[in-house]
Design a protein around this motif. Structure first.
Motif, PDB file in Angstrom:
ATOM      1  N   ARG A  48     -14.695  -3.747  -2.755  1.00  7.65           N
ATOM      2  CA  ARG A  48     -13.288  -3.395  -2.993  1.00  7.65           C
ATOM      3  C   ARG A  48     -12.870  -2.205  -2.128  1.00  7.65           C
TER       4      ARG A  48
ATOM      5  N   GLU B 253     -10.035  -2.051   0.899  1.00 12.34           N
ATOM      6  CA  GLU B 253      -8.923  -1.087   0.904  1.00 12.34           C
ATOM      7  C   GLU B 253      -8.924  -0.267   2.189  1.00 12.34           C
ATOM      8  N   TYR B 254     -10.092   0.177   2.610  1.00 11.89           N
ATOM      9  CA  TYR B 254     -10.173   0.955   3.845  1.00 11.89           C
ATOM     10  C   TYR B 254      -9.785   0.096   5.039  1.00 11.89           C
TER      11      TYR B 254
ATOM     12  N   MET C  87      -6.000  -0.174   5.113  1.00 10.80           N
ATOM     13  CA  MET C  87      -5.374   1.085   5.533  1.00 10.80           C
ATOM     14  C   MET C  87      -5.502   1.264   7.048  1.00 10.80           C
TER      15      MET C  87
ATOM     16  N   THR D 190     -15.099   6.037  -1.369  1.00  3.57           N
ATOM     17  CA  THR D 190     -13.895   5.514  -0.716  1.00  3.57           C
ATOM     18  C   THR D 190     -13.931   5.873   0.763  1.00  3.57           C
TER      19      THR D 190
ATOM     20  N   PHE E 234       0.810  -1.216   0.000  1.00  2.00           N
ATOM     21  CA  PHE E 234       0.000   0.000   0.000  1.00  2.00           C
ATOM     22  C   PHE E 234       0.847   1.271   0.000  1.00  2.00           C
TER      23      PHE E 234
ATOM     24  N   LEU F 282      -8.139  -8.021  -2.933  1.00  4.44           N
ATOM     25  CA  LEU F 282      -8.495  -6.808  -3.661  1.00  4.44           C
ATOM     26  C   LEU F 282      -8.953  -7.127  -5.088  1.00  4.44           C
TER      27      LEU F 282
ATOM     28  N   LYS G 151      -0.539   4.220  -1.999  1.00  2.00           N
ATOM     29  CA  LYS G 151      -1.691   4.858  -1.357  1.00  2.00           C
ATOM     30  C   LYS G 151      -1.280   5.616  -0.096  1.00  2.00           C
TER      31      LYS G 151
ATOM     32  N   SER H 257     -13.016  -6.814  -6.357  1.00  2.00           N
ATOM     33  CA  SER H 257     -13.300  -5.857  -7.423  1.00  2.00           C
ATOM     34  C   SER H 257     -14.481  -6.319  -8.271  1.00  2.00           C
TER      35      SER H 257
END
Length: 264
Positions: free
Chosen positions: A178, A182-183, A186, A136, A58, A235, A61, A239
């Protein structure tokens, strides 16, 4: 612990830390199959490999996040990550030692029960609407970020899954699969860095790492490479698909574990 066991536990940790099927639950079950007691310090030590894998994967990002903060003064994503981390971070500091010492929460039956319960929630979550296909973590309100944080607290119970609880809660809060993953990943970075800091600060834990450095290194190498594979798989899969596959896997595994326990 033999090098082979260290590799197996490392692979299990790396794959299940990010695939939403519960890393702690699988490690409890794996050590149960080895007829060994659960070595929590070793399980925690495997987070070095998974955390490094997460940061490397990551990094683009993370760099974008820092650019948003320092160049564009956009603090929304950073704010939401902090809000989401607070409930689980505080609860972990207060209850982690109790949970690790609990023979009830670490029993394979409890792990199986949690695997099944969260599995059903994953199957149901696929029916939820999303705010927008482009939504997001930055688009979450502070209140929605807090709800995800409270859901993450339950991941302290083996079998729940940190990534699973946060992805489900993110779906409930309107993100697609997706974006929810991702969140979740993170948010995992500061949580995992905090756990590693705690491990390095405590003298007895540092002594454990030094005395078991060979299997710790072997396990973390295995955890690192399997974590890279797991992150990319989750991921890519989410998607195009939802969480149902992981939910059904959890339910089936739970039924198998319960059947074995009843036969014994």
């Amino acid at each position: 612990m033999s090098p082979l066991e260290a590799i197996i536990l490392g692979v299990v940790q790396g794959l299940t830390e990010f695939i939403p099927v519960s890393s702690s639950g699988h490690l409890v079950l794996t050590q149960w199959l080895f007829s060994r007691s659960v070595d929590h310090l070793y399980i925690q030590a495997l987070d070095f490999g998974t955390t490094i894998a997460l940061i490397i994967y990551f990094w683009p990002k993370l760099r974008e996040l820092f650019q948003r903060i320092f160049y564009h003064h956009d603090y929304r994503l950073a704010r939401n990550i902090i809000i989401t981390c607070i409930p689980a971070g505080l609860t972990g500091l207060m209850l982690a030692d109790y949970i690790q010492a609990s023979t009830v929460l670490l029993h394979p039956f409890v792990v199986a029960l949690m695997l099944a319960a969260v599995g059903f929630l994953m199957i149901i979550s696929d029916k939820l609407p999303t705010k927008s296909k482009k939504a997001t973590g930055s688009d979450l309100s502070p209140r929605r970020a807090a709800v995800i944080g409270f859901a993450q607290m339950f991941a302290l119970i083996p079998g729940v899954s940190r990534s699973g609880s946060t992805i489900i809660a993110s779906r409930v809060m309107g993100l697609n699969s997706r974006a929810a993953a991702e969140y979740s990943f993170m948010v995992a970075i500061p949580i995992m860095l905090g756990l590693l800091a705690k491990l390095l600060i405590k003298p007895s834990d540092r002594l454990y790492l030094a005395q078991n450095s060979d299997v710790v290194i072997i396990g973390n190498i295995a955890a690192f490479f399997s974590a890279i594979v797991a992150i990319h798989f989750v991921l890519s899969y989410l998607s195009k698909h939802g969480l149902a596959l992981f939910g059904w896997y959890r339910v089936i595994l739970a039924l198998i574990v319960m059947a074995v326990l009843l036969i014994q």
